[in-house]
Design a protein around this motif. Structure first.
Motif, mmCIF file in Angstrom:
data_model
loop_
_atom_site.group_PDB
_atom_site.id
_atom_site.type_symbol
_atom_site.label_atom_id
_atom_site.label_comp_id
_atom_site.label_asym_id
_atom_site.label_seq_id
_atom_site.Cartn_x
_atom_site.Cartn_y
_atom_site.Cartn_z
ATOM 1 N N LEU A 175 22.577 43.138 -12.479
ATOM 2 C CA LEU A 175 23.685 43.327 -13.789
ATOM 3 C C LEU A 175 24.674 41.865 -13.383
ATOM 4 C CD1 LEU A 175 25.620 44.045 -16.334
ATOM 5 C CD2 LEU A 175 26.966 45.572 -14.903
ATOM 6 N N VAL A 176 25.001 41.056 -14.102
ATOM 7 C CA VAL A 176 25.730 40.026 -13.622
ATOM 8 C C VAL A 176 26.648 39.514 -14.708
ATOM 9 C CG1 VAL A 176 23.429 38.669 -12.548
ATOM 10 C CG2 VAL A 176 24.327 37.464 -14.824
ATOM 11 N N GLY A 177 26.380 40.003 -15.269
ATOM 12 C CA GLY A 177 28.146 39.506 -16.539
ATOM 13 C C GLY A 177 27.844 40.316 -17.326
ATOM 14 N N GLY A 178 28.488 40.108 -18.244
ATOM 15 C CA GLY A 178 28.910 40.353 -19.807
ATOM 16 C C GLY A 178 29.618 39.144 -20.877
ATOM 17 N N ARG A 179 29.856 39.067 -22.613
ATOM 18 C CA ARG A 179 30.402 38.484 -22.748
ATOM 19 C C ARG A 179 30.682 38.563 -24.114
ATOM 20 N NH1 ARG A 179 25.325 36.272 -22.744
ATOM 21 N NH2 ARG A 179 24.887 35.745 -25.520
ATOM 22 N N LEU A 180 31.607 38.477 -25.267
ATOM 23 C CA LEU A 180 31.611 38.471 -26.563
ATOM 24 C C LEU A 180 30.367 37.675 -27.775
ATOM 25 C CD1 LEU A 180 36.028 38.891 -27.475
ATOM 26 C CD2 LEU A 180 33.956 41.320 -26.627
ATOM 27 N N ASP A 181 30.002 38.146 -28.709
ATOM 28 C CA ASP A 181 29.185 37.272 -29.082
ATOM 29 C C ASP A 181 29.103 38.042 -30.916
ATOM 30 O OD1 ASP A 181 26.542 35.798 -29.745
ATOM 31 O OD2 ASP A 181 26.262 35.843 -28.268
ATOM 32 N N TYR A 182 28.116 37.245 -31.707
ATOM 33 C CA TYR A 182 28.629 37.321 -33.482
ATOM 34 C C TYR A 182 26.657 37.539 -33.799
ATOM 35 C CZ TYR A 182 31.170 37.244 -37.130
ATOM 36 O OH TYR A 182 31.844 38.023 -38.884
ATOM 37 N N ILE A 183 27.046 39.093 -33.710
ATOM 38 C CA ILE A 183 25.817 39.153 -34.703
ATOM 39 C C ILE A 183 25.939 40.031 -35.694
ATOM 40 C CG2 ILE A 183 23.596 40.380 -34.372
ATOM 41 C CD1 ILE A 183 23.540 38.308 -32.542
ATOM 42 N N VAL A 188 30.481 41.491 -31.525
ATOM 43 C CA VAL A 188 29.651 42.050 -30.422
ATOM 44 C C VAL A 188 29.527 42.362 -28.915
ATOM 45 C CG1 VAL A 188 27.835 42.865 -32.189
ATOM 46 C CG2 VAL A 188 26.902 41.203 -30.273
ATOM 47 N N ALA A 189 29.206 43.301 -28.583
ATOM 48 C CA ALA A 189 29.329 43.343 -27.159
ATOM 49 C C ALA A 189 27.777 42.464 -26.627
ATOM 50 C CB ALA A 189 29.015 44.328 -26.442
ATOM 51 N N ALA A 190 27.403 41.404 -25.381
ATOM 52 C CA ALA A 190 26.624 40.743 -24.913
ATOM 53 C C ALA A 190 26.488 41.275 -22.695
ATOM 54 C CB ALA A 190 25.954 39.500 -25.363
ATOM 55 N N LEU A 191 25.243 41.952 -22.650
ATOM 56 C CA LEU A 191 25.208 42.764 -21.286
ATOM 57 C C LEU A 191 24.214 41.739 -20.566
ATOM 58 C CD1 LEU A 191 25.171 46.425 -21.546
ATOM 59 C CD2 LEU A 191 27.093 44.995 -21.316
ATOM 60 N N VAL A 192 24.882 41.000 -19.809
ATOM 61 C CA VAL A 192 23.771 39.746 -19.307
ATOM 62 C C VAL A 192 22.565 40.306 -17.707
ATOM 63 C CG1 VAL A 192 23.528 37.363 -18.722
ATOM 64 C CG2 VAL A 192 24.609 37.555 -20.118
ATOM 65 N N TYR A 193 21.852 40.329 -17.501
ATOM 66 C CA TYR A 193 21.255 40.973 -16.872
ATOM 67 C C TYR A 193 19.632 39.823 -16.314
ATOM 68 C CZ TYR A 193 22.361 45.881 -18.177
ATOM 69 O OH TYR A 193 23.058 46.993 -18.023
ATOM 70 N N GLN A 194 19.730 39.431 -15.145
ATOM 71 C CA GLN A 194 18.854 38.548 -14.676
ATOM 72 C C GLN A 194 17.590 39.967 -13.546
ATOM 73 O OE1 GLN A 194 21.068 35.763 -12.121
ATOM 74 N NE2 GLN A 194 18.853 34.835 -12.142
ATOM 75 N N HIS A 195 16.070 39.108 -13.471
ATOM 76 C CA HIS A 195 15.376 39.573 -13.227
ATOM 77 C C HIS A 195 14.494 38.193 -12.726
ATOM 78 C CE1 HIS A 195 11.576 41.978 -11.782
ATOM 79 N NE2 HIS A 195 10.622 41.279 -12.579
ATOM 80 N N GLY A 196 14.532 38.073 -10.933
ATOM 81 C CA GLY A 196 13.701 36.751 -10.689
ATOM 82 C C GLY A 196 14.959 35.814 -11.287
ATOM 83 N N LYS A 197 14.096 34.519 -12.335
ATOM 84 C CA LYS A 197 15.100 33.288 -12.643
ATOM 85 C C LYS A 197 14.844 33.866 -13.901
ATOM 86 C CE LYS A 197 13.590 30.125 -9.113
ATOM 87 N NZ LYS A 197 13.136 28.944 -9.257
ATOM 88 N N HIS A 198 14.677 34.931 -14.196
ATOM 89 C CA HIS A 198 14.983 35.490 -15.939
ATOM 90 C C HIS A 198 16.039 35.779 -16.074
ATOM 91 C CE1 HIS A 198 10.269 33.920 -16.175
ATOM 92 N NE2 HIS A 198 10.005 34.458 -14.892
ATOM 93 N N VAL A 199 17.144 35.442 -17.601
ATOM 94 C CA VAL A 199 18.012 35.978 -18.026
ATOM 95 C C VAL A 199 17.268 36.980 -19.346
ATOM 96 C CG1 VAL A 199 20.379 34.853 -18.769
ATOM 97 C CG2 VAL A 199 19.647 34.396 -17.824
ATOM 98 N N ILE A 200 18.455 38.037 -18.964
ATOM 99 C CA ILE A 200 18.212 39.150 -19.907
ATOM 100 C C ILE A 200 18.958 38.996 -21.467
ATOM 101 C CG2 ILE A 200 17.625 41.057 -20.697
ATOM 102 C CD1 ILE A 200 16.113 41.249 -18.114
ATOM 103 N N ASN A 201 19.343 38.841 -22.011
ATOM 104 C CA ASN A 201 19.775 39.034 -23.066
ATOM 105 C C ASN A 201 20.403 40.189 -23.592
ATOM 106 O OD1 ASN A 201 23.192 37.693 -23.282
ATOM 107 N ND2 ASN A 201 21.438 35.915 -23.383
ATOM 108 N N VAL A 202 21.453 41.752 -23.920
ATOM 109 C CA VAL A 202 21.094 42.385 -24.357
ATOM 110 C C VAL A 202 22.534 42.741 -25.143
ATOM 111 C CG1 VAL A 202 21.047 45.388 -24.147
ATOM 112 C CG2 VAL A 202 19.586 43.952 -22.418
ATOM 113 N N PHE A 203 21.829 42.475 -26.836
ATOM 114 C CA PHE A 203 23.640 42.984 -27.322
ATOM 115 C C PHE A 203 22.889 44.145 -28.358
ATOM 116 C CE2 PHE A 203 21.318 38.538 -28.144
ATOM 117 C CZ PHE A 203 22.123 37.622 -27.667
ATOM 118 N N MET A 204 24.202 44.964 -28.103
ATOM 119 C CA MET A 204 24.803 46.357 -28.784
ATOM 120 C C MET A 204 25.882 45.952 -29.725
ATOM 121 S SD MET A 204 24.842 47.900 -24.984
ATOM 122 C CE MET A 204 23.271 48.883 -23.995
#
Length: 257
Positions: A175-183, A188-204
């Motif tokens: 886990l590297v952080g989070g933010r607010l987003d609009y979907i 909505v909540a947007a959780l930000v993860y990382q895998h190597g150099k790849h960013v993963i957004n999880v919208f909830m």
């Protein structure tokens, strides 16, 4: 032409009911707008399915008899000709009413199966757009932290729900952080993860039910998308990770649900 204009005219365009100028404008918009193109494709698919001979059935005799019994009985008449005409009218009514009833039932069965995938595809477009915007601008994170106990409380008072926040650093997805987003018209909540150099957004955001499910969505613009429903939360996972790695990450979320 805006998307709203195109949606109003889309049915007429499909049925060939527009004048030449409007018809060309709608087609031009569909060619240039992926979201409207997806919606138009869904309408065409539904019309094609409804015309499929496989969905045409001979009404059961019991249904025909039930409709006949529901029709008002003929009153005694002095004219055999009148009775004959009335009998003919009943036969015509049954002949047209039965296919219409069956057609209505089939539409109720088929339409949701056709519309639901189209809705998911439009939502996939929306979450991919939000994912791309977060990478292009400086708004990837409102709260930058690898500590789930810092990220989760940050959402308090900013949303009308509390998103589950987990860290998967031991599995290679920190886990590297989070933010607010609009979907879908809501924050909505947007959780930000990382895998190597790849960013993963999880919208909830909340959904009904508590079942855990997963659905892969057609790849959008080089990104992979996976939709999950975990413990009452609608989760959309977006990344440029390959599908195998994204499946592994989605499995970690499901396991926590």
């Amino acid at each position: 032409m805006t998307c709203e204009d195109a949606r109003l005219l889309m049915h007429g365009h499909l049925d060939g009911e527009l004048d030449l100028a409007d018809d060309l404008e709608v087609q031009r918009h569909i060619d240039e707008c992926p979201r409207c193109a997806s919606e138009y494709a869904a309408l065409r698919a539904m019309r094609t399915r409804l015309k499929d001979e496989a969905f045409r059935f001979e009404a059961p005799a019991a249904l025909k008899e039930k409709i006949r019994r529901a029709l008002p009985e003929s009153t005694p008449s002095r004219s055999n000709g009148y009775q004959s005409r009335r009998g003919s009218w009943v036969q015509r009514t049954v002949r047209f009413a039965v296919p219409m009833a069956i057609g209505a039932m089939l539409a109720l069965i088929i339409a949701p199966r056709t519309i639901a995938p189209a809705f998911n595809q439009r939502l996939a477009n929306e979450v991919v757009d939000s994912h791309v915007r977060s990478l292009m601008a400086t708004h990837l994170m409102d709260v930058a932290s690898t500590d789930q106990h810092t990220v989760k409380p940050w959402f308090n008072g900013k949303l009308d729900f509390s998103p589950p926040v987990n860290d998967f650093v031991k599995d290679g997805f920190p886990l590297v952080g989070g933010r607010l987003d609009y979907i879908e018209g809501r924050p909505v909540a947007a959780l930000v993860y990382q895998h190597g150099k790849h960013v993963i957004n999880v919208f909830m955001w909340p959904t009904t039910g508590t079942a855990t499910s997963a659905e892969r969505i057609e790849t959008e613009h080089g990104y992979n998308v996976e939709q999950l429903t975990v413990a009452g939360m609608n989760c959309w996972v977006v990344s440029d990770l390959n599908q195998l790695e994204l499946d592994k990450f989605a499995g970690l979320i499901r396991a926590k649900g």
